[in-house]
Design an enzyme around this catalytic site. Structure first.
Site, PDB file in Angstrom:
ATOM      1  N   ASP A  43     -41.461  -0.676  33.235  1.00 13.69           N
ATOM      2  CA  ASP A  43     -40.520  -1.163  34.252  1.00 13.69           C
ATOM      3  C   ASP A  43     -41.213  -2.192  35.135  1.00 13.69           C
ATOM      4  O   ASP A  43     -42.389  -2.060  35.450  1.00 13.69           O
ATOM      5  CB  ASP A  43     -40.015  -0.002  35.112  1.00 13.69           C
ATOM      6  CG  ASP A  43     -39.135   0.961  34.338  1.00 13.69           C
ATOM      7  OD1 ASP A  43     -38.614   0.574  33.279  1.00 13.69           O
ATOM      8  OD2 ASP A  43     -38.975   2.108  34.797  1.00 13.69           O
ATOM      9  N   HIS A  73     -40.812   0.103  26.677  1.00 12.72           N
ATOM     10  CA  HIS A  73     -40.992  -0.906  27.717  1.00 12.72           C
ATOM     11  C   HIS A  73     -41.708  -0.307  28.916  1.00 12.72           C
ATOM     12  O   HIS A  73     -41.839   0.910  29.025  1.00 12.72           O
ATOM     13  CB  HIS A  73     -39.631  -1.464  28.168  1.00 12.72           C
ATOM     14  CG  HIS A  73     -38.782  -0.445  28.857  1.00 12.72           C
ATOM     15  ND1 HIS A  73     -38.095   0.553  28.174  1.00 12.72           N
ATOM     16  CD2 HIS A  73     -38.525  -0.244  30.166  1.00 12.72           C
ATOM     17  CE1 HIS A  73     -37.449   1.312  29.033  1.00 12.72           C
ATOM     18  NE2 HIS A  73     -37.697   0.852  30.266  1.00 12.72           N
ATOM     19  N   LYS A 106     -29.591   2.087  37.513  1.00 16.84           N
ATOM     20  CA  LYS A 106     -29.078   1.858  36.163  1.00 16.84           C
ATOM     21  C   LYS A 106     -28.705   3.226  35.595  1.00 16.84           C
ATOM     22  O   LYS A 106     -29.503   4.168  35.644  1.00 16.84           O
ATOM     23  CB  LYS A 106     -30.168   1.216  35.303  1.00 16.84           C
ATOM     24  CG  LYS A 106     -29.760   0.970  33.877  1.00 16.84           C
ATOM     25  CD  LYS A 106     -30.914   0.342  33.103  1.00 16.84           C
ATOM     26  CE  LYS A 106     -30.543   0.132  31.658  1.00 16.84           C
ATOM     27  NZ  LYS A 106     -31.685  -0.351  30.879  1.00 16.84           N
ATOM     28  N   HIS A 166     -42.691   3.585  28.117  1.00 17.70           N
ATOM     29  CA  HIS A 166     -41.757   4.672  27.823  1.00 17.70           C
ATOM     30  C   HIS A 166     -40.563   4.144  27.036  1.00 17.70           C
ATOM     31  O   HIS A 166     -40.366   2.941  26.922  1.00 17.70           O
ATOM     32  CB  HIS A 166     -41.304   5.369  29.114  1.00 17.70           C
ATOM     33  CG  HIS A 166     -40.605   4.452  30.067  1.00 17.70           C
ATOM     34  ND1 HIS A 166     -41.276   3.512  30.839  1.00 17.70           N
ATOM     35  CD2 HIS A 166     -39.303   4.312  30.387  1.00 17.70           C
ATOM     36  CE1 HIS A 166     -40.415   2.859  31.578  1.00 17.70           C
ATOM     37  NE2 HIS A 166     -39.189   3.321  31.319  1.00 17.70           N
TER      38      HIS A 166
END
Length: 170
Positions: free
Chosen positions: A41, A39, A20, A95
């Site tokens: 991962d 969020h 991404k 993060h």
């Protein structure tokens, strides 16, 4: 054993690598904008390359801290998959990404993920004991993503339905 975690996420044949690219334009009032909200991962591991413009923040010891920009480095952090396999011993890092007032910020994140439906994610047997019971139910990677994305909406809907039923009884 050396290749254990690699095998648990599908091995080299099944492991998915997704990239991404995040582009954060200059922002005259960075305090009013957020590049990417807080969020964790879903991946096992995430590798991040960046253009040396600060903006990656980690939630550490109850506060947000800026990750240092070290020349010629790659940032690596643990995701949900590894937290599940380790039964919470290794934590998926919370993060977020911030914009910068003076410079464009770019990051390239590569996510190492198990196949969506072939692997059941659950704590490894050696990570579970009477003293440390399993903290995560068995789920495929796809089920984990769905749970993570929709759990709050589902919980809100259940709560709303309970409220409606309660109101009808009154």
């Amino acid at each position: 054993e050396p290749d254990r975690l690699e095998k648990e996420v599908g091995g080299l044949e099944e492991l998915l690598l997704q990239m991404k690219i995040n582009y954060y334009p200059k922002c005259p009032q960075p305090e009013l904008a957020l590049g990417v909200e807080a969020h964790t991962d879903v991946s096992a591991l995430t590798f991040i390359l960046h253009n040396m413009v600060p903006g990656l923040q980690l939630f550490y010891e109850g506060k947000w801290v800026i990750a240092k920009c070290v020349p010629d480095s790659i940032v690596m952090h643990i995701g949900d998959t590894l937290e599940i396999l380790s039964n919470g011993k290794f934590k998926s890092i919370l993060h977020r990404g911030l914009v910068n007032k003076e410079k464009v910020r770019v990051s390239w994140a590569v996510f190492c993920e198990p196949p969506k439906d072939k692997i059941v994610l659950e704590p490894l047997p050696e990570m579970v004991s009477v003293e440390s019971p399993a903290k995560f139910p068995p789920r495929t990677f796809a089920q984990h993503i769905a749970h993570k994305l929709f759990k709050n909406d589902q919980e809100d809907l259940v709560s709303e339905k309970k409220d409606l039923v309660s109101e009808k009884k009154d």
